[in-house]
Write a protein that holds these residues in place. Structure first.
Motif, short mmCIF file in Angstrom:
data_model
loop_
_atom_site.label_atom_id
_atom_site.label_comp_id
_atom_site.label_asym_id
_atom_site.label_seq_id
_atom_site.Cartn_x
_atom_site.Cartn_y
_atom_site.Cartn_z
N PHE A 46 57.93 47.21 89.46
CA PHE A 46 58.30 46.22 90.46
C PHE A 46 57.13 45.27 90.72
O PHE A 46 57.33 44.05 90.76
N LEU A 47 55.94 45.80 90.86
CA LEU A 47 54.77 44.95 91.11
C LEU A 47 54.49 44.04 89.91
O LEU A 47 54.14 42.87 90.08
N GLU A 48 54.68 44.57 88.71
CA GLU A 48 54.53 43.74 87.51
C GLU A 48 55.56 42.61 87.50
O GLU A 48 55.25 41.47 87.16
N SER A 49 56.77 42.93 87.91
CA SER A 49 57.84 41.93 87.95
C SER A 49 57.54 40.83 88.96
O SER A 49 57.84 39.66 88.72
N LEU A 50 56.95 41.19 90.09
CA LEU A 50 56.59 40.19 91.09
C LEU A 50 55.56 39.21 90.54
O LEU A 50 55.65 38.00 90.79
#
Length: 62
Positions: A46-50
């Motif tokens: 999720f953090l990578e996607s952000l």
């Protein structure tokens, strides 16, 4: 030639948020964010996607 990326203004951000809310994407995003905060497996992705989304958002707001 290099294209400059426009700044994300309050107005542009409001337009983007209104659009996702109207499509009910906002509710899905809240569900995903809630899950990502409680699941170790998903939180990293999720953090990578952000980080990736920042570039996409700037492109969409051109």
């Amino acid at each position: 030639m290099s294209q400059s990326v426009p700044q994300i203004t309050r107005e542009r951000m409001a337009q983007a948020l209104n659009s996702v809310y109207a499509k009910r994407d906002f509710q899905m995003m809240l569900t995903v964010m809630t899950h990502a905060q409680t699941c170790k497996k998903c939180s990293k992705r999720f953090l990578e996607s952000l980080k990736e989304a920042k570039d996409h958002l700037e492109s969409e707001l051109r």
